[in-house]
Design a protein around this motif. Sequence first.
Motif, PDB file in Angstrom:
ATOM      1  N   PHE A 365      -4.391  39.013  23.218  1.00 36.72           N
ATOM      2  CA  PHE A 365      -3.878  40.347  22.876  1.00 36.72           C
ATOM      3  C   PHE A 365      -3.404  41.104  24.121  1.00 36.72           C
ATOM      4  O   PHE A 365      -3.372  42.330  24.134  1.00 36.72           O
ATOM      5  N   LYS A 366      -3.021  40.382  25.171  1.00 36.66           N
ATOM      6  CA  LYS A 366      -2.626  41.050  26.423  1.00 36.66           C
ATOM      7  C   LYS A 366      -1.396  41.931  26.244  1.00 36.66           C
ATOM      8  O   LYS A 366      -1.204  42.893  26.991  1.00 36.66           O
ATOM      9  N   ASP A 367      -0.553  41.619  25.249  1.00 37.16           N
ATOM     10  CA  ASP A 367       0.649  42.423  25.014  1.00 37.16           C
ATOM     11  C   ASP A 367       0.445  43.489  23.946  1.00 37.16           C
ATOM     12  O   ASP A 367       1.396  44.128  23.495  1.00 37.16           O
ATOM     13  N   GLY A 368      -0.805  43.665  23.518  1.00 38.13           N
ATOM     14  CA  GLY A 368      -1.101  44.683  22.518  1.00 38.13           C
ATOM     15  C   GLY A 368      -1.739  44.094  21.278  1.00 38.13           C
ATOM     16  O   GLY A 368      -1.702  42.877  21.050  1.00 38.13           O
ATOM     17  N   THR A 369      -2.354  44.959  20.476  1.00 38.18           N
ATOM     18  CA  THR A 369      -3.026  44.513  19.262  1.00 38.18           C
ATOM     19  C   THR A 369      -2.182  44.874  18.037  1.00 38.18           C
ATOM     20  O   THR A 369      -1.467  45.878  18.035  1.00 38.18           O
ATOM     21  N   PRO A 370      -2.243  44.059  17.003  1.00 32.63           N
ATOM     22  CA  PRO A 370      -1.456  44.345  15.801  1.00 32.63           C
ATOM     23  C   PRO A 370      -2.053  45.522  15.017  1.00 32.63           C
ATOM     24  O   PRO A 370      -3.257  45.786  15.096  1.00 32.63           O
ATOM     25  N   PRO A 371      -1.218  46.226  14.255  1.00 30.83           N
ATOM     26  CA  PRO A 371      -1.743  47.318  13.422  1.00 30.83           C
ATOM     27  C   PRO A 371      -2.599  46.760  12.289  1.00 30.83           C
ATOM     28  O   PRO A 371      -2.363  45.655  11.803  1.00 30.83           O
ATOM     29  N   ILE A 372      -3.592  47.532  11.883  1.00 29.32           N
ATOM     30  CA  ILE A 372      -4.476  47.111  10.802  1.00 29.32           C
ATOM     31  C   ILE A 372      -3.897  47.569   9.472  1.00 29.32           C
ATOM     32  O   ILE A 372      -3.797  48.762   9.195  1.00 29.32           O
ATOM     33  N   ASP A 373      -3.448  46.614   8.670  1.00 29.88           N
ATOM     34  CA  ASP A 373      -2.974  46.900   7.315  1.00 29.88           C
ATOM     35  C   ASP A 373      -3.578  45.851   6.384  1.00 29.88           C
ATOM     36  O   ASP A 373      -4.426  45.051   6.799  1.00 29.88           O
ATOM     37  N   ALA A 374      -3.152  45.847   5.126  1.00 35.58           N
ATOM     38  CA  ALA A 374      -3.736  44.911   4.155  1.00 35.58           C
ATOM     39  C   ALA A 374      -3.497  43.467   4.559  1.00 35.58           C
ATOM     40  O   ALA A 374      -4.382  42.610   4.425  1.00 35.58           O
ATOM     41  N   ARG A 375      -2.296  43.174   5.079  1.00 39.98           N
ATOM     42  CA  ARG A 375      -1.991  41.796   5.498  1.00 39.98           C
ATOM     43  C   ARG A 375      -2.876  41.371   6.659  1.00 39.98           C
ATOM     44  O   ARG A 375      -3.414  40.253   6.683  1.00 39.98           O
ATOM     45  N   MET A 376      -3.056  42.297   7.622  1.00 41.41           N
ATOM     46  CA  MET A 376      -3.874  41.963   8.787  1.00 41.41           C
ATOM     47  C   MET A 376      -5.337  41.804   8.399  1.00 41.41           C
ATOM     48  O   MET A 376      -6.042  40.919   8.914  1.00 41.41           O
ATOM     49  N   LYS A 377      -5.825  42.633   7.491  1.00 38.99           N
ATOM     50  CA  LYS A 377      -7.212  42.507   7.042  1.00 38.99           C
ATOM     51  C   LYS A 377      -7.438  41.152   6.383  1.00 38.99           C
ATOM     52  O   LYS A 377      -8.461  40.495   6.612  1.00 38.99           O
ATOM     53  N   ASN A 378      -6.473  40.738   5.567  1.00 43.44           N
ATOM     54  CA  ASN A 378      -6.599  39.433   4.910  1.00 43.44           C
ATOM     55  C   ASN A 378      -6.570  38.301   5.934  1.00 43.44           C
ATOM     56  O   ASN A 378      -7.302  37.308   5.823  1.00 43.44           O
ATOM     57  N   LEU A 379      -5.726  38.443   6.962  1.00 40.38           N
ATOM     58  CA  LEU A 379      -5.672  37.435   8.020  1.00 40.38           C
ATOM     59  C   LEU A 379      -7.011  37.352   8.749  1.00 40.38           C
ATOM     60  O   LEU A 379      -7.499  36.258   9.061  1.00 40.38           O
ATOM     61  N   LEU A 380      -7.625  38.509   9.012  1.00 47.31           N
ATOM     62  CA  LEU A 380      -8.922  38.518   9.696  1.00 47.31           C
ATOM     63  C   LEU A 380     -10.007  37.882   8.822  1.00 47.31           C
ATOM     64  O   LEU A 380     -10.895  37.187   9.333  1.00 47.31           O
ATOM     65  N   LEU A 381      -9.929  38.105   7.510  1.00 55.47           N
ATOM     66  CA  LEU A 381     -10.889  37.455   6.603  1.00 55.47           C
ATOM     67  C   LEU A 381     -10.762  35.937   6.678  1.00 55.47           C
ATOM     68  O   LEU A 381     -11.749  35.207   6.493  1.00 55.47           O
ATOM     69  N   ASN A 382      -9.547  35.469   6.962  1.00 57.73           N
ATOM     70  CA  ASN A 382      -9.341  34.031   7.091  1.00 57.73           C
ATOM     71  C   ASN A 382      -9.762  33.490   8.454  1.00 57.73           C
ATOM     72  O   ASN A 382      -9.583  32.308   8.742  1.00 57.73           O
ATOM     73  N   HIS A 383     -10.312  34.358   9.294  1.00 53.33           N
ATOM     74  CA  HIS A 383     -10.944  33.944  10.552  1.00 53.33           C
ATOM     75  C   HIS A 383     -12.465  33.867  10.396  1.00 53.33           C
ATOM     76  O   HIS A 383     -13.180  33.713  11.397  1.00 53.33           O
ATOM     77  N   MET A 384     -12.952  33.978   9.163  1.00 55.80           N
ATOM     78  CA  MET A 384     -14.385  33.879   8.891  1.00 55.80           C
ATOM     79  C   MET A 384     -14.624  32.724   7.925  1.00 55.80           C
ATOM     80  O   MET A 384     -14.098  32.722   6.808  1.00 55.80           O
ATOM     81  N   ILE A 385     -15.390  31.738   8.371  1.00 59.40           N
ATOM     82  CA  ILE A 385     -15.670  30.541   7.581  1.00 59.40           C
ATOM     83  C   ILE A 385     -16.964  30.734   6.801  1.00 59.40           C
ATOM     84  O   ILE A 385     -17.941  31.256   7.325  1.00 59.40           O
ATOM     85  N   LYS A 386     -16.967  30.280   5.547  1.00 62.74           N
ATOM     86  CA  LYS A 386     -18.121  30.477   4.658  1.00 62.74           C
ATOM     87  C   LYS A 386     -19.283  29.515   4.949  1.00 62.74           C
ATOM     88  O   LYS A 386     -19.825  28.924   4.037  1.00 62.74           O
ATOM     89  N   ASP A 387     -19.632  29.354   6.185  1.00 65.45           N
ATOM     90  CA  ASP A 387     -20.771  28.504   6.534  1.00 65.45           C
ATOM     91  C   ASP A 387     -21.046  28.700   8.009  1.00 65.45           C
ATOM     92  O   ASP A 387     -20.148  29.055   8.786  1.00 65.45           O
ATOM     93  N   GLN A 388     -22.286  28.461   8.407  1.00 64.48           N
ATOM     94  CA  GLN A 388     -22.624  28.522   9.828  1.00 64.48           C
ATOM     95  C   GLN A 388     -22.460  27.129  10.418  1.00 64.48           C
ATOM     96  O   GLN A 388     -23.257  26.234  10.169  1.00 64.48           O
ATOM     97  N   LEU A 389     -21.410  26.960  11.205  1.00 63.36           N
ATOM     98  CA  LEU A 389     -21.028  25.638  11.698  1.00 63.36           C
ATOM     99  C   LEU A 389     -21.432  25.446  13.152  1.00 63.36           C
ATOM    100  O   LEU A 389     -21.754  26.395  13.864  1.00 63.36           O
ATOM    101  N   ALA A 390     -21.382  24.205  13.586  1.00 65.97           N
ATOM    102  CA  ALA A 390     -21.505  23.845  14.995  1.00 65.97           C
ATOM    103  C   ALA A 390     -20.321  22.940  15.319  1.00 65.97           C
ATOM    104  O   ALA A 390     -20.038  21.998  14.582  1.00 65.97           O
ATOM    105  N   SER A 391     -19.617  23.226  16.394  1.00 64.27           N
ATOM    106  CA  SER A 391     -18.388  22.482  16.688  1.00 64.27           C
ATOM    107  C   SER A 391     -18.664  20.992  16.889  1.00 64.27           C
ATOM    108  O   SER A 391     -17.812  20.155  16.594  1.00 64.27           O
ATOM    109  N   LYS A 392     -19.859  20.642  17.365  1.00 63.29           N
ATOM    110  CA  LYS A 392     -20.137  19.226  17.626  1.00 63.29           C
ATOM    111  C   LYS A 392     -20.232  18.406  16.345  1.00 63.29           C
ATOM    112  O   LYS A 392     -20.190  17.177  16.399  1.00 63.29           O
TER     113      LYS A 392
END
Length: 628
Positions: A365-392
């Motif tokens: 986000f060095k060039d700035g952060t996106p505005p928070i709207d319905a599309r952005m909120k939905n995108l952020l929800l898609n950055h949350m996985i429905k399980d506690q994972l371990a990368s290994k």
Amino acid sequence: MALLGRLLPLALALALGPAATQASPGKSPYQLVLQHSRLRGRQHGPNVCAVQKLIGTNKKYFTNCKQWYQRKICGKSTVISYECCPGYEKVPGEKGCPAALPLSNLYETLGVVGATTSQLYTDRTEKLRPEMEGPGSFTIFAPSNEAWASLPAIVTVNCARLLKADHHATNGVVHLIDKVISTISHNIQQIIEIEDTFETLRAAVAASGLNTLLEGDGQYTLLAPTNEAFEKIPAETLNRILGDPEALRDLLNNHILKSAMCAEAIVAGLSLETLEGTTLEVGCSGDMLTINGKPIISNKDVVATNGVIHFIDELLIPDSAKMLFELAEESDVSTAVDLFRQAGLGTHLSGTERLTLLAPMNSVFKDGTPPIDARMKNLLLNHMIKDQLASKYLYHGQILETLGGKKLRVFVYRNSLCIENSCIAAHDKRGRYGTLFTMDRVLTPPAGTVMDVLKGDSRFSMLVAAIQSAGLTETLNREGVYTVFAPTNEAFQALPPGELNKLLGNAKELANILKYHVGDEILVSGGIGALVRLKSLQGDKLEVSSKNNVVNVNKEPVTEVDIMATNGVVHAISSVLQPPANRPQERGDELADSALEIFKQASAFSRATQSSVKLAPVYQRLLERMKH
């Protein structure tokens, strides 16, 4: 030999366990040595490593700087040779080792690394080889013909350092030590109970049930937090941990080392494991003992009958006792966390639901952060996985479901681990309920098939028309794993008119050219190393490389990377790629639609392109030429 034949498969089976994925972002001691060997070998080309070989033996070593200049390993002379670094191979006619080896299953990889004996005994088992060739995520410790030598430990007696040992007498032996040894009568638990500075620790130990361990047999090191240490953390955090039996036990176990370690035994940095399973860096700075680089030990070497105690004035809270927002505050993802909170998603970071947060690092986000709207909120929800994972434990092709309802794919490459277009950039942090993955970019969930992506972007209208004319629409619409290097309209228009007309007028040649633009696996930009050779649907290989964050295919720049589709990924390019010149191209008897018709189809998909002041004259000239 029969007994050996029975034991080795058992040993291999025991060595085969759930494992770390190839792409681990932090550098281990081995990786640091390998990095030095790369530097010494770089004059011979990319991915060449210098190795030192013991004279008169077959033993080879990647070396550090000291060993390199001394030309010795453990005092023994060596000779220098150069070979491909692990995971790379030579390409005929090119310098060094520019190509990455293809990934194989565990069984085949045993042969690649030369562990042929391990491979042989794997064959003699009934179930081990299929498991090693099947899906999953494992690490195998494959025995070689060499043994590791053990490093000698520093010896102490009740935390008194042994200065001179083994002075024999006629009736015994004398050891010289550096201090007087006091009588020891209390165990660790009893010392906690009688020290006023351990009032809070005493209550915490009782609540966790660890008093039985600390008064029993064994040899432990307790890094005992004082009352002052507990007072330094926020009251809300302390009360949450004290009220959560699992978090409390993890907290206290993080202060107990698995063996007794006196301060006098520390002469350099040591990585010591706690009962919690974490690793603490114990070192020294002058007369001060340090934990993770901090001089937080206020009193050291209080010896008990079952170990030793060091008083510390700062609490060592493990990740496993922290909430997601606490993990994030200590990581390079604070900007992303602010976005989650602005979008009203902060409760997910402090709640008790099991999830994994895919948080882009601050530099994204060095060039700035996106505005928070319905599309952005939905995108952020898609950055949350429905399980506690371990990368290994992630594996190639795994499907992850998000809180936003999307399904994301896992891609495992030689040097990176990616979820869709975003790759893990640091070691994951596993908290009390959630895990934090630090990602190298904002994740883009797939939207439609490759054909859907191309049709929805006016830049590719000519490509869409060509695909339809060549009969490849069904291929790019069905399930699959494709990497499409998609020429834009400008790429087609840059071709000489005669060449373009000839190409579009021959179905077989058109299909051949288009198939050369499609790889037979998904390769996102984060998975591209110095050079990757990707097999195309046409049969020849595409040479894909990345340098200074610029991706090239066949040395042509990619103008936009990682447009994700449900059956692949699209990378936009500004030129039409040609298969190798030495491969003869047969001309088909059956003609495709005329070039004129193809351009008419393209115009239907791209009104914006037709109306462009820049492109409209080009269209008109081409149409006029084709009419004549």
